[in-house]
Scaffold this motif. Sequence first.
Motif, PDB file in Angstrom:
ATOM      1  N   SER A 117      -5.256 -17.434  17.005  1.00 28.63           N
ATOM      2  CA  SER A 117      -4.059 -17.708  16.226  1.00 28.63           C
ATOM      3  C   SER A 117      -3.996 -19.151  15.770  1.00 28.63           C
ATOM      4  CB  SER A 117      -2.815 -17.367  17.051  1.00 28.63           C
ATOM      5  OG  SER A 117      -2.779 -18.163  18.224  1.00 28.63           O
ATOM      6  N   SER A 118      -4.594 -20.067  16.558  1.00 29.10           N
ATOM      7  CA  SER A 118      -4.584 -21.475  16.181  1.00 29.10           C
ATOM      8  C   SER A 118      -5.753 -21.837  15.278  1.00 29.10           C
ATOM      9  CB  SER A 118      -4.624 -22.356  17.438  1.00 29.10           C
ATOM     10  OG  SER A 118      -5.793 -22.069  18.191  1.00 29.10           O
ATOM     11  N   ASN A 119      -6.864 -21.064  15.372  1.00 31.25           N
ATOM     12  CA  ASN A 119      -8.052 -21.399  14.590  1.00 31.25           C
ATOM     13  C   ASN A 119      -8.273 -20.484  13.402  1.00 31.25           C
ATOM     14  OD1 ASN A 119      -8.709 -23.423  16.462  1.00 31.25           O
ATOM     15  ND2 ASN A 119      -9.754 -21.947  17.790  1.00 31.25           N
ATOM     16  N   ARG A 120      -7.425 -19.470  13.240  1.00 34.29           N
ATOM     17  CA  ARG A 120      -7.656 -18.486  12.195  1.00 34.29           C
ATOM     18  C   ARG A 120      -7.499 -19.123  10.831  1.00 34.29           C
ATOM     19  NH1 ARG A 120      -3.972 -13.829  13.193  1.00 34.29           N
ATOM     20  NH2 ARG A 120      -5.328 -13.704  15.013  1.00 34.29           N
ATOM     21  N   PRO A 121      -8.411 -18.872   9.896  1.00 33.54           N
ATOM     22  CA  PRO A 121      -8.297 -19.421   8.560  1.00 33.54           C
ATOM     23  C   PRO A 121      -7.139 -18.799   7.809  1.00 33.54           C
ATOM     24  CG  PRO A 121     -10.100 -17.846   8.673  1.00 33.54           C
ATOM     25  CD  PRO A 121      -9.610 -18.043  10.080  1.00 33.54           C
ATOM     26  N   GLY A 122      -6.793 -19.426   6.674  1.00 36.57           N
ATOM     27  CA  GLY A 122      -5.645 -18.963   5.909  1.00 36.57           C
ATOM     28  C   GLY A 122      -5.845 -17.622   5.253  1.00 36.57           C
ATOM     29  N   GLY A 123      -7.058 -17.144   5.097  1.00 33.30           N
ATOM     30  CA  GLY A 123      -7.299 -15.868   4.435  1.00 33.30           C
ATOM     31  C   GLY A 123      -8.436 -15.126   5.090  1.00 33.30           C
ATOM     32  N   PRO A 124      -8.646 -13.889   4.693  1.00 28.34           N
ATOM     33  CA  PRO A 124      -9.680 -13.068   5.317  1.00 28.34           C
ATOM     34  C   PRO A 124     -11.062 -13.447   4.828  1.00 28.34           C
ATOM     35  CG  PRO A 124      -8.673 -11.888   3.511  1.00 28.34           C
ATOM     36  CD  PRO A 124      -7.923 -13.180   3.648  1.00 28.34           C
ATOM     37  N   ALA A 179      15.495 -10.664   5.906  1.00 27.56           N
ATOM     38  CA  ALA A 179      14.876 -11.864   5.318  1.00 27.56           C
ATOM     39  C   ALA A 179      13.537 -12.152   5.991  1.00 27.56           C
ATOM     40  CB  ALA A 179      15.821 -13.058   5.464  1.00 27.56           C
ATOM     41  N   TRP A 180      13.479 -11.940   7.301  1.00 27.84           N
ATOM     42  CA  TRP A 180      12.227 -12.173   8.026  1.00 27.84           C
ATOM     43  C   TRP A 180      11.154 -11.194   7.560  1.00 27.84           C
ATOM     44  CZ3 TRP A 180       8.796  -9.664  11.199  1.00 27.84           C
ATOM     45  CH2 TRP A 180       7.923 -10.453  11.943  1.00 27.84           C
ATOM     46  N   ILE A 181      11.522  -9.933   7.359  1.00 31.32           N
ATOM     47  CA  ILE A 181      10.560  -8.935   6.886  1.00 31.32           C
ATOM     48  C   ILE A 181      10.033  -9.321   5.500  1.00 31.32           C
ATOM     49  CG2 ILE A 181      10.265  -6.529   6.191  1.00 31.32           C
ATOM     50  CD1 ILE A 181      12.271  -5.749   8.351  1.00 31.32           C
ATOM     51  N   LYS A 182      10.927  -9.789   4.627  1.00 30.50           N
ATOM     52  CA  LYS A 182      10.492 -10.208   3.285  1.00 30.50           C
ATOM     53  C   LYS A 182       9.488 -11.350   3.370  1.00 30.50           C
ATOM     54  CE  LYS A 182      14.664  -8.864   0.727  1.00 30.50           C
ATOM     55  NZ  LYS A 182      15.810  -9.358  -0.084  1.00 30.50           N
ATOM     56  N   ARG A 183       9.756 -12.304   4.255  1.00 29.25           N
ATOM     57  CA  ARG A 183       8.806 -13.424   4.415  1.00 29.25           C
ATOM     58  C   ARG A 183       7.458 -12.939   4.916  1.00 29.25           C
ATOM     59  NH1 ARG A 183      13.422 -15.988   6.542  1.00 29.25           N
ATOM     60  NH2 ARG A 183      12.664 -15.715   8.673  1.00 29.25           N
ATOM     61  N   GLN A 184       7.482 -11.967   5.814  1.00 28.70           N
ATOM     62  CA  GLN A 184       6.230 -11.416   6.325  1.00 28.70           C
ATOM     63  C   GLN A 184       5.424 -10.730   5.231  1.00 28.70           C
ATOM     64  OE1 GLN A 184       4.787 -11.579   9.616  1.00 28.70           O
ATOM     65  NE2 GLN A 184       6.260 -13.244   9.490  1.00 28.70           N
ATOM     66  N   GLU A 190      -0.252 -13.246   0.498  1.00 30.40           N
ATOM     67  CA  GLU A 190      -0.967 -14.507   0.286  1.00 30.40           C
ATOM     68  C   GLU A 190      -2.245 -14.583   1.111  1.00 30.40           C
ATOM     69  OE1 GLU A 190       1.837 -17.566   1.186  1.00 30.40           O
ATOM     70  OE2 GLU A 190       2.896 -17.384  -0.740  1.00 30.40           O
ATOM     71  N   LYS A 191      -2.189 -14.100   2.352  1.00 30.33           N
ATOM     72  CA  LYS A 191      -3.330 -14.268   3.254  1.00 30.33           C
ATOM     73  C   LYS A 191      -4.292 -13.084   3.251  1.00 30.33           C
ATOM     74  CE  LYS A 191      -1.071 -17.319   6.611  1.00 30.33           C
ATOM     75  NZ  LYS A 191      -0.700 -17.496   8.037  1.00 30.33           N
ATOM     76  N   TYR A 192      -3.746 -11.890   3.171  1.00 25.44           N
ATOM     77  CA  TYR A 192      -4.587 -10.714   3.396  1.00 25.44           C
ATOM     78  C   TYR A 192      -4.551  -9.681   2.276  1.00 25.44           C
ATOM     79  CZ  TYR A 192      -3.826 -12.706   8.027  1.00 25.44           C
ATOM     80  OH  TYR A 192      -3.721 -13.562   9.072  1.00 25.44           O
ATOM     81  N   GLY A 193      -3.844  -9.992   1.191  1.00 28.18           N
ATOM     82  CA  GLY A 193      -3.693  -9.015   0.123  1.00 28.18           C
ATOM     83  C   GLY A 193      -5.006  -8.537  -0.473  1.00 28.18           C
ATOM     84  N   CYS A 194      -6.025  -9.424  -0.462  1.00 24.44           N
ATOM     85  CA  CYS A 194      -7.322  -9.065  -1.059  1.00 24.44           C
ATOM     86  C   CYS A 194      -8.281  -8.446  -0.049  1.00 24.44           C
ATOM     87  CB  CYS A 194      -7.967 -10.311  -1.675  1.00 24.44           C
ATOM     88  SG  CYS A 194      -7.044 -11.001  -3.056  1.00 24.44           S
ATOM     89  N   MET A 195      -7.899  -8.398   1.205  1.00 26.53           N
ATOM     90  CA  MET A 195      -8.828  -7.918   2.228  1.00 26.53           C
ATOM     91  C   MET A 195      -8.904  -6.398   2.279  1.00 26.53           C
ATOM     92  SD  MET A 195      -9.124  -8.902   6.271  1.00 26.53           S
ATOM     93  CE  MET A 195      -7.578  -8.193   6.803  1.00 26.53           C
ATOM     94  N   PHE A 196      -7.765  -5.744   2.188  1.00 28.58           N
ATOM     95  CA  PHE A 196      -7.736  -4.289   2.310  1.00 28.58           C
ATOM     96  C   PHE A 196      -7.775  -3.628   0.933  1.00 28.58           C
ATOM     97  CE2 PHE A 196      -5.545  -5.827   6.145  1.00 28.58           C
ATOM     98  CZ  PHE A 196      -6.308  -5.201   7.114  1.00 28.58           C
ATOM     99  N   PRO A 197      -8.471  -2.502   0.813  1.00 26.32           N
ATOM    100  CA  PRO A 197      -8.480  -1.775  -0.460  1.00 26.32           C
ATOM    101  C   PRO A 197      -7.057  -1.405  -0.878  1.00 26.32           C
ATOM    102  CG  PRO A 197     -10.174  -0.906   1.006  1.00 26.32           C
ATOM    103  CD  PRO A 197      -9.358  -1.866   1.819  1.00 26.32           C
ATOM    104  N   ARG A 198      -6.805  -1.418  -2.174  1.00 21.67           N
ATOM    105  CA  ARG A 198      -5.457  -1.169  -2.678  1.00 21.67           C
ATOM    106  C   ARG A 198      -4.944   0.200  -2.255  1.00 21.67           C
ATOM    107  NH1 ARG A 198      -4.183  -3.040  -8.696  1.00 21.67           N
ATOM    108  NH2 ARG A 198      -4.821  -4.954  -7.623  1.00 21.67           N
ATOM    109  N   GLU A 199      -5.864   1.184  -2.183  1.00 17.29           N
ATOM    110  CA  GLU A 199      -5.423   2.541  -1.856  1.00 17.29           C
ATOM    111  C   GLU A 199      -5.028   2.705  -0.392  1.00 17.29           C
ATOM    112  OE1 GLU A 199     -10.007   2.573  -1.656  1.00 17.29           O
ATOM    113  OE2 GLU A 199      -8.411   1.671  -2.882  1.00 17.29           O
ATOM    114  N   TRP A 200      -5.173   1.651   0.419  1.00 15.28           N
ATOM    115  CA  TRP A 200      -4.695   1.719   1.802  1.00 15.28           C
ATOM    116  C   TRP A 200      -3.190   1.443   1.885  1.00 15.28           C
ATOM    117  CZ3 TRP A 200      -8.467  -0.525   6.020  1.00 15.28           C
ATOM    118  CH2 TRP A 200      -9.728   0.111   5.882  1.00 15.28           C
TER     119      TRP A 200
END
Length: 302
Positions: A117-124, A179-184, A190-200
Amino acid sequence: MELLAKVKEITRDIKQLDHAKRHLTTSITTLNHLHMLAGGVDSLEAMTRRRQYGEVANLLQGVMNVLEHFHKYMGIPQIRQLSERVKAAQTELGQQILADFEEAFPSQGTKASSAASSNRPGGPSNVLRDACLVANILDPRIKQEIMKKFIKQHLSEYLVLFQENQDVAWLDKIDRRYAWIKRQLVDYEEKYGCMFPREWYMAERIASCLYGTELAKIMRTRAKEIEVKLLLFAIQRTTNFEGFLAKRFSGCTLTDGTLLEDTEEEMALLYLRTRVACETGSLPGHNGVLTCPGKSPEGQKC
């Protein structure tokens, strides 16, 4: 008569040659497929070891398609061996991909979790993105396990912040929950939108799981504290949030049964609306007639 006999003999020879040609063409095609299969299996095993998931995704489907041509030849030991190697490669890929996701997103409570959690990069990484493409071809349970692990991690912070004993978890502060759910959701895109196929439909699954957790449990536990004014406030805010979700998502994941195990949140919202309607008469039912449990349209009390 002699001429007719010669014509028949020539015709017979032509038919035999044509038959032989068809067999030869079939044999050449089968040999080409066998060459492709043998080479493809070798490449598949090598790419799997090197975690070249992008190349594996392109190759695996082709190998499986070629293997279908040899189903009737499974009695041949060499063909059967190639088929078993393909199955072994698929099993290894599934286990390896799950291990890669576990390393990137460790389960809560493990030693690797706090470090990651401390070393994870900003994106996949591209490796995980390509691994999802491979998971699309493998046993569907691999894909489901990836989604469950990822969503469970997103749920962990939510369950801590909005557990029953937290002041922010109650209905009078329901705005903070939404509001918290919206932020999530923004953070996920921003971080993972490109990692998973759109159809998932991962963003929709995350939203539905966050939205459908804990609130029903809290309402049941503190049912005596629920007043009409508070219910009206919660329903208004919930309706606004539902409108936001309806505009953003299609709702297709609510009926596919992939992850949802219950509908407690829907029952809670139904309880909210029914109780307010019964006590205030402000929410009409179907065809403008309000029918509550234990209350007839004529106005008997609930």
